[in-house]
Design a protein around this motif. Structure first.
Motif, PDB file in Angstrom:
ATOM      1  N   ALA A 147      64.648  13.160  18.570  1.00  0.00           N
ATOM      2  CA  ALA A 147      64.571  11.875  18.047  1.00  0.00           C
ATOM      3  C   ALA A 147      63.332  11.842  17.100  1.00  0.00           C
ATOM      4  CB  ALA A 147      64.520  10.861  18.970  1.00  0.00           C
ATOM      5  N   LEU A 148      63.396  10.808  16.122  1.00  0.00           N
ATOM      6  CA  LEU A 148      62.214  10.835  15.254  1.00  0.00           C
ATOM      7  C   LEU A 148      61.753   9.297  15.367  1.00  0.00           C
ATOM      8  CD1 LEU A 148      63.382  12.395  11.937  1.00  0.00           C
ATOM      9  CD2 LEU A 148      62.212  13.242  13.820  1.00  0.00           C
ATOM     10  N   TYR A 149      60.357   9.257  15.338  1.00  0.00           N
ATOM     11  CA  TYR A 149      59.819   7.843  15.518  1.00  0.00           C
ATOM     12  C   TYR A 149      58.734   7.751  14.360  1.00  0.00           C
ATOM     13  CZ  TYR A 149      62.225   7.821  19.978  1.00  0.00           C
ATOM     14  OH  TYR A 149      63.205   8.108  21.036  1.00  0.00           O
ATOM     15  N   THR A 150      58.011   6.454  14.076  1.00  0.00           N
ATOM     16  CA  THR A 150      56.785   6.516  13.358  1.00  0.00           C
ATOM     17  C   THR A 150      55.768   5.878  14.246  1.00  0.00           C
ATOM     18  OG1 THR A 150      57.422   4.340  12.101  1.00  0.00           O
ATOM     19  CG2 THR A 150      57.960   6.487  11.226  1.00  0.00           C
ATOM     20  N   GLN A 151      54.672   6.235  14.111  1.00  0.00           N
ATOM     21  CA  GLN A 151      53.134   5.389  14.531  1.00  0.00           C
ATOM     22  C   GLN A 151      52.207   5.402  13.684  1.00  0.00           C
ATOM     23  OE1 GLN A 151      52.493   3.619  17.050  1.00  0.00           O
ATOM     24  NE2 GLN A 151      50.332   3.633  16.668  1.00  0.00           N
ATOM     25  N   PHE A 152      51.586   4.257  13.206  1.00  0.00           N
ATOM     26  CA  PHE A 152      51.171   3.974  12.256  1.00  0.00           C
ATOM     27  C   PHE A 152      49.621   3.651  12.256  1.00  0.00           C
ATOM     28  CE2 PHE A 152      54.842   3.705   8.893  1.00  0.00           C
ATOM     29  CZ  PHE A 152      55.133   5.129   9.277  1.00  0.00           C
ATOM     30  N   GLU A 153      49.405   2.961  13.471  1.00  0.00           N
ATOM     31  CA  GLU A 153      48.044   2.279  13.663  1.00  0.00           C
ATOM     32  C   GLU A 153      47.112   3.189  14.185  1.00  0.00           C
ATOM     33  OE1 GLU A 153      46.333  -2.385  15.334  1.00  0.00           O
ATOM     34  OE2 GLU A 153      48.043  -1.048  16.544  1.00  0.00           O
ATOM     35  N   ASN A 154      45.812   3.222  13.633  1.00  0.00           N
ATOM     36  CA  ASN A 154      45.263   2.459  12.629  1.00  0.00           C
ATOM     37  C   ASN A 154      45.576   2.903  11.465  1.00  0.00           C
ATOM     38  OD1 ASN A 154      43.292   3.978  14.326  1.00  0.00           O
ATOM     39  ND2 ASN A 154      42.559   4.248  12.171  1.00  0.00           N
ATOM     40  N   SER A 155      45.716   4.258  11.002  1.00  0.00           N
ATOM     41  CA  SER A 155      45.643   4.652   9.642  1.00  0.00           C
ATOM     42  C   SER A 155      46.474   5.905   9.413  1.00  0.00           C
ATOM     43  CB  SER A 155      44.122   5.209   9.218  1.00  0.00           C
ATOM     44  OG  SER A 155      43.249   3.662   9.233  1.00  0.00           O
TER      45      SER A 155
ATOM     46  N   ASN B 146      51.647  10.349  15.380  1.00  0.00           N
ATOM     47  CA  ASN B 146      50.919  10.052  14.242  1.00  0.00           C
ATOM     48  C   ASN B 146      51.649  10.388  12.925  1.00  0.00           C
ATOM     49  OD1 ASN B 146      48.629  11.949  15.999  1.00  0.00           O
ATOM     50  ND2 ASN B 146      48.081  10.031  15.471  1.00  0.00           N
ATOM     51  N   GLY B 147      52.087   9.023  12.047  1.00  0.00           N
ATOM     52  CA  GLY B 147      53.017   9.237  11.161  1.00  0.00           C
ATOM     53  C   GLY B 147      54.251   9.302  11.557  1.00  0.00           C
ATOM     54  N   LEU B 148      55.092  10.125  10.920  1.00  0.00           N
ATOM     55  CA  LEU B 148      56.417  10.314  11.287  1.00  0.00           C
ATOM     56  C   LEU B 148      56.350  11.613  12.364  1.00  0.00           C
ATOM     57  CD1 LEU B 148      59.575   9.776  11.168  1.00  0.00           C
ATOM     58  CD2 LEU B 148      59.754  11.329   9.020  1.00  0.00           C
ATOM     59  N   PHE B 149      57.126  11.558  13.463  1.00  0.00           N
ATOM     60  CA  PHE B 149      56.906  12.642  14.465  1.00  0.00           C
ATOM     61  C   PHE B 149      58.165  12.712  15.278  1.00  0.00           C
ATOM     62  CE2 PHE B 149      55.591   8.715  16.710  1.00  0.00           C
ATOM     63  CZ  PHE B 149      56.145   8.871  17.973  1.00  0.00           C
ATOM     64  N   ALA B 150      58.464  13.756  15.790  1.00  0.00           N
ATOM     65  CA  ALA B 150      59.640  14.069  16.570  1.00  0.00           C
ATOM     66  C   ALA B 150      59.453  14.310  17.923  1.00  0.00           C
ATOM     67  CB  ALA B 150      60.044  15.594  16.136  1.00  0.00           C
ATOM     68  N   MET B 151      60.313  13.669  18.806  1.00  0.00           N
ATOM     69  CA  MET B 151      60.107  13.556  20.061  1.00  0.00           C
ATOM     70  C   MET B 151      61.351  14.391  20.796  1.00  0.00           C
ATOM     71  SD  MET B 151      58.025  12.582  22.541  1.00  0.00           S
ATOM     72  CE  MET B 151      57.231  11.080  21.954  1.00  0.00           C
ATOM     73  N   ASP B 152      61.113  15.615  21.186  1.00  0.00           N
ATOM     74  CA  ASP B 152      62.267  16.454  21.985  1.00  0.00           C
ATOM     75  C   ASP B 152      62.444  15.923  23.470  1.00  0.00           C
ATOM     76  OD1 ASP B 152      62.658  17.622  19.663  1.00  0.00           O
ATOM     77  OD2 ASP B 152      61.258  19.286  20.123  1.00  0.00           O
ATOM     78  N   TYR B 153      63.387  15.633  24.026  1.00  0.00           N
ATOM     79  CA  TYR B 153      63.472  15.489  25.397  1.00  0.00           C
ATOM     80  C   TYR B 153      65.010  16.127  26.003  1.00  0.00           C
ATOM     81  CZ  TYR B 153      66.651  11.841  23.014  1.00  0.00           C
ATOM     82  OH  TYR B 153      67.661  11.178  22.513  1.00  0.00           O
ATOM     83  N   ASP B 154      64.785  15.794  27.370  1.00  0.00           N
ATOM     84  CA  ASP B 154      66.123  16.600  28.094  1.00  0.00           C
ATOM     85  C   ASP B 154      67.003  15.214  28.264  1.00  0.00           C
ATOM     86  OD1 ASP B 154      65.527  19.322  28.747  1.00  0.00           O
ATOM     87  OD2 ASP B 154      63.622  18.627  29.422  1.00  0.00           O
ATOM     88  N   THR B 155      68.336  15.814  28.368  1.00  0.00           N
ATOM     89  CA  THR B 155      69.381  14.988  28.752  1.00  0.00           C
ATOM     90  C   THR B 155      70.307  15.568  29.636  1.00  0.00           C
ATOM     91  OG1 THR B 155      70.992  15.485  27.050  1.00  0.00           O
ATOM     92  CG2 THR B 155      69.231  13.635  26.526  1.00  0.00           C
ATOM     93  N   ALA B 156      71.284  15.060  30.290  1.00  0.00           N
ATOM     94  CA  ALA B 156      72.230  15.570  31.036  1.00  0.00           C
ATOM     95  C   ALA B 156      73.383  16.603  30.247  1.00  0.00           C
ATOM     96  CB  ALA B 156      73.251  14.658  31.605  1.00  0.00           C
TER      97      ALA B 156
END
Length: 884
Positions: free
Chosen positions: A158-166, A142-152
């Protein structure tokens, strides 16, 4: 947006189903006509947005200057805003370039607004509103959010946005409603070694000399706020070209090799859509951004030029991906890319008409998948889509396709089966009614007439009706402005002069209101003689006669395009049943769906479905057997808690399914079709669920052998086999799966393993999964899904846990999903006491205007109780009479 409609456990057990940017007509008139939660009279036209994210601190600095028009005198301007602190706000008149001083700022958290009040009235005219503020970075989508994830190489963020619906209002103070379209220019100050992504390509990059770079993106076309996108991370980008547009897939660094199928699919789909819509894709690039993690709400989002998709619906990981994954990736891309026209270029005016976006994109997804990949035979999926819609539409808690929306939460709840699946089914019916060429002509005219604007449903109907010369609007209104399902009762006369006359009488099908006064529809009906193949068509308005050439049995709703139920007389049904294996697979599926629904509703014997299942031949279309296996699994669940009766049914179901599984076997055969490959995974999952010890032991043997024999668990069956093992796990096996999850460095594989830990049948292991879900270990976006997965098998346990840990769980649930998430935990319960628990929760925590999801869960529990009491005895009697 592609809704995430399949539970994690279902995914696991199925093994797979885990032009110019020029100015447009002024928006003011549209806004005045549209629903709004903001004061009328101020209209934005352009946003200049500057963002500096602080990923480690989970906050960001923002500045936005909005070009706007004051339409009538006012002393205040109100925008949408959530979790923002304003340090400076100023207004400048563009008539005389005069600064008007700093207004008083007041925040209304409940209304999600910020109001700027001035000490004098603002006359009509153009202005610029500048706001400097700070906002929060969240952990959910929701809005601007962080996604933490594992790598080798370790943890990444990483940061992403999700705005629908409000939720654009969490990123920029804005007029965050679909009718307030504007252009956007975004610039971001970000670490120089990370990639920033927006709807548009970068226009310039300036090295600031401190490890930071300022990236300015090109100006967007006019669009709604919910379509704006920004992402930042350690990414790679793979590209291709289609019809002059650069298509990209953006992945974690080093993962672009997994994006080839998605990239090739997007290339083919874009070419198809440029032709179908008659308006070329208007942006210079189209990216698809792959994100680790998941959401309880959606799997992908159609941001214009920057589609956001969770990795499980975009990337092909060679370690786990299956043929079903490939089909899901293609259909997800087809759905989101359809939105680039139907939703982005032309947008519904308000959330009442959300189905204009989602129903159409779902229909376009199905049409395009079938056209570009006929070898998948996905046209048969239309029946399952319709059945899913009708199951929801047949209870009292349903709603019209076009629904009135007042609040943000109601808008969030509008993303449901009625909006998507019924919307898709109604469009499918209307396209068949008017013909595909005329339908496309109407759609093309609609797109051209309303490009960069906002519409309501009638704008589409008027365009199609003008092209088709048929009364489309009347039929469309009947099926979209009122809820429910027509029931067509069929009676036939004796054949005369080589023709059969059908009398078609209309009522209404409902699962929970047998005495309901029926509504009325204009229903397009297609009937076909099974023997002669002759078709006849009519529109039923109350009652109609239809003459069909031929003297044998007649199938109504031939081709299964109609959105209605068909009830034959017992003699007519018996005649059709005798010809079952002569029917096309899509009509076999349709007849089976009808029989199940009508039998469970008490309109014909509940055992009728089993009669048809007995008719199916061993070499029937794989999707027929997938339907039978799925329904048997559903009947198995109805018997839950009554072990002796469940065992009896399971023995019958295993006996019926096992010869089919024996034909396809554990190993893929050269040249077998994709439906057979998928059926194999479904059969393994269902037979294991029914308790087939042979299948369970073989799955366990293969997992044990995998340490020394990699071929023991082929990629195509990996998820299925591990799901069977996880579901039947003892403590030692669960611990091994847990160790695999903690050691895994692929985010996509790791997420799947944590979901497997939540599907164990064992009570103690389910408790361990619940306890783990509220720790940091599974990842912030996996935890809520784990709790829901436990709830599938252990609803009472999961409900008790969720109520005891609401404070922790609230942080793990999308804000858009909260009113649906908790009731859903108890959705599979057969305990009458769960009804009171869900009702009490709704009374205490959900606004009265937003309880549709909770009411629907309660209706489902009541329906299952009715089935157990009133329908299962007929199944028991049938089993006794048929050697079950």
């Amino acid at each position: 947006m592609r809704r995430y409609l399949v539970s994690a456990i279902a995914l696991a057990l199925a093994g797979a189903s885990m032009t110019s940017l020029a100015a447009t007509p002024a928006v003011a008139a549209k806004v005045e006509l549209a629903t709004t939660q903001l004061p009328r009279g101020v209209v934005p036209s352009h946003y200049d947005v500057s963002i500096t994210p602080h990923a480690a601190a989970m906050n960001f600095d923002g500045k936005v200057t909005v070009s706007l028009e004051v339409m009538k005198p006012t002393t205040s301007i109100t925008v949408n805003a959530i979790d923002m602190a304003f340090s400076k706000v100023s207004l400048t008149s563009l008539k005389n370039r005069m600064a008007l001083g700093e207004p008083k700022v007041s925040i209304d958290a409940e209304a999600q607004t910020a109001t700027f009040t001035f000490d004098h009235s603002l006359p009509p005219g153009p202005y610029q509103l500048a706001m400097t503020y700070t906002g929060k970075i969240g952990t959910q989508a929701n809005g601007l959010f962080a996604m933490d994830y594992d790598t080798a190489t370790g943890k990444k963020r990483a940061l992403y946005t999700q705005f629908e619906n409000s939720d654009a209002r969490r990123f920029i103070p804005s007029w965050d409603e679909p009718a307030y379209k504007a252009t956007f220019t975004l610039d971001v100050t970000v670490p120089s070694d990370e990639m920033a992504v927006n709807n548009m390509p970068a226009a310039s990059k300036k090295d600031l000399g401190n490890g930071m770079t300022k990236v300015t993106f090109q100006q967007s076309p006019k669009m709604s706020t919910y379509l704006l996108f920004f992402s930042l991370g350690d990414f790679d980008r793979a590209t291709t070209m289609s019809d002059g547009t650069e298509i990209g897939v953006i992945t974690q660094k080093g993962k672009t090799g997994q994006a080839k199928f998605a990239l090739d699919s997007a290339k083919a789909i874009l070419h198809e859509y440029n032709d179908y819509f008659g308006v070329p894709y208007p942006l210079p690039k189209l990216d698809n951004i792959a994100s680790p993690g998941s959401s309880q709400f959606f799997s992908a989002m159609e941001n214009w030029g920057a589609i956001y998709t969770f990795e499980y619906s975009l990337l092909m990981d060679p370690a786990i991906s299956t043929e079903s994954d490939k089909q899901r990736i293609f259909s997800t891309a087809a759905h989101e890319m359809a939105h680039q026209w139907f939703g982005d270029l032309v947008t519904m005016r308000w959330w009442d008409d959300l189905w204009l976006n989602e129903g159409f994109a779902s229909w376009m997804e199905a049409r395009t998948t079938d056209k570009l990949h006929p070898e998948w035979h996905t046209s048969l999926d239309d029946v399952g889509t319709r059945e899913g819609a009708m199951s929801r539409d047949a209870v009292a808690t349903t709603h019209p396709v076009v629904q009135h929306v007042d609040t943000v939460e109601q808008a969030s709840q509008a993303f449901d089966t009625i909006t998507y699946a019924k919307g898709q089914s109604v469009i499918n019916m209307l396209e068949v009614y008017v013909g595909p060429d005329k339908w496309r002509e109407g759609v093309r005219n609609y797109i051209k007439a309303h490009a960069y604007g906002n519409t309501v449903s009638d704008d589409l109907w008027k365009s199609v009706q003008a092209a088709a010369g048929k009364p489309v609007t009347q039929i469309a209104h009947d099926f979209t402005l009122q809820p429910g399902i027509p029931l067509i009762r069929v009676a036939s006369s004796a054949c005369s002069n080589g023709k059969t006359t059908l009398t078609l009488t209309q009522g209404e099908f409902t699962k929970d209101r047998p005495n309901k006064t029926p509504l009325r529809w204009h229903v397009p009906v297609i009937a076909k003689s099974i023997d002669s193949g002759a078709e006849a068509r009519t529109v039923v308005d109350g009652k109609a006669n239809l003459v069909v050439s031929g003297c044998g049995p007649v199938l109504v709703n031939a081709g299964q395009s109609g959105y209605y139920r068909t009830l034959y007389t017992p003699a007519e049904f018996a005649a059709i049943k005798g010809e079952f294996n002569k029917l096309a697979p899509i009509d076999q599926l349709g007849l089976m769906g009808e029989s199940w629904a009508l039998g469970m509703a008490g309109l014909q014997p509940a055992s009728t479905y089993l009669d048809l299942a007995q008719q199916a031949q061993a070499d029937a279309d794989p999707q027929i057997w997938a339907e039978i296996a799925g329904t048997f699994s559903g009947l198995h669940a109805y018997y839950h808690g009554d072990q002796a009766r469940q065992d009896r049914f399971d023995a019958f179901a295993i006996k019926r399914l096992k010869p089919v599984f024996a034909r396809i076997g554990w190993e893929a055969k050269p040249g077998e079709g994709d439906p057979t490959t998928i059926l194999r995974t479904e059969m393994i999952g269902v037979l294991a669920d029914l308790g087939d010890t042979d299948v369970i032991k073989e799955a366990q043997r293969r997992v044990a052998a995998a340490a020394t024999d990699p071929a023991a668990v082929p990629t195509a069956l990996r998820r299925t086999i591990y799901a069977v093992v996880a579901r039947n796990a003892d403590a030692a096996t669960w611990d091994k799966l847990h160790a695999m999850a903690t050691a895994e460095t692929s985010a996509l594989v790791k997420d799947g393993l944590y979901q497997l830990l939540a599907i164990a049948k064992d009570d103690a292991l389910a408790q361990r999964a619940l306890a783990m879900a509220i720790t940091d270990e599974p990842g912030a976006t996996n935890s809520a899904g784990m709790i829901r997965s436990v709830g599938y098998e252990h609803p009472e346990m999961a409900w008790t846990f969720a109520m005891a840990h609401r404070a922790e769980i609230d942080k793990l649930v999308d804000s858009t999903s909260s009113s649906r998430y908790y009731p859903g935990i108890g959705a599979s319960s057969n305990d009458p006491a769960m009804i009171d628990k869900i009702q009490a929760y709704a009374d205490a925590h959900i606004a009265k205007s937003s309880r549709r999801a909770a009411d629907t869960v309660i209706a489902g529990i009541k329906y299952r109780q009715m089935v157990r009491k009133e329908r299962l005895p007929a199944i028991d009697a049938w089993l006794a009479s048929n050697g079950g």
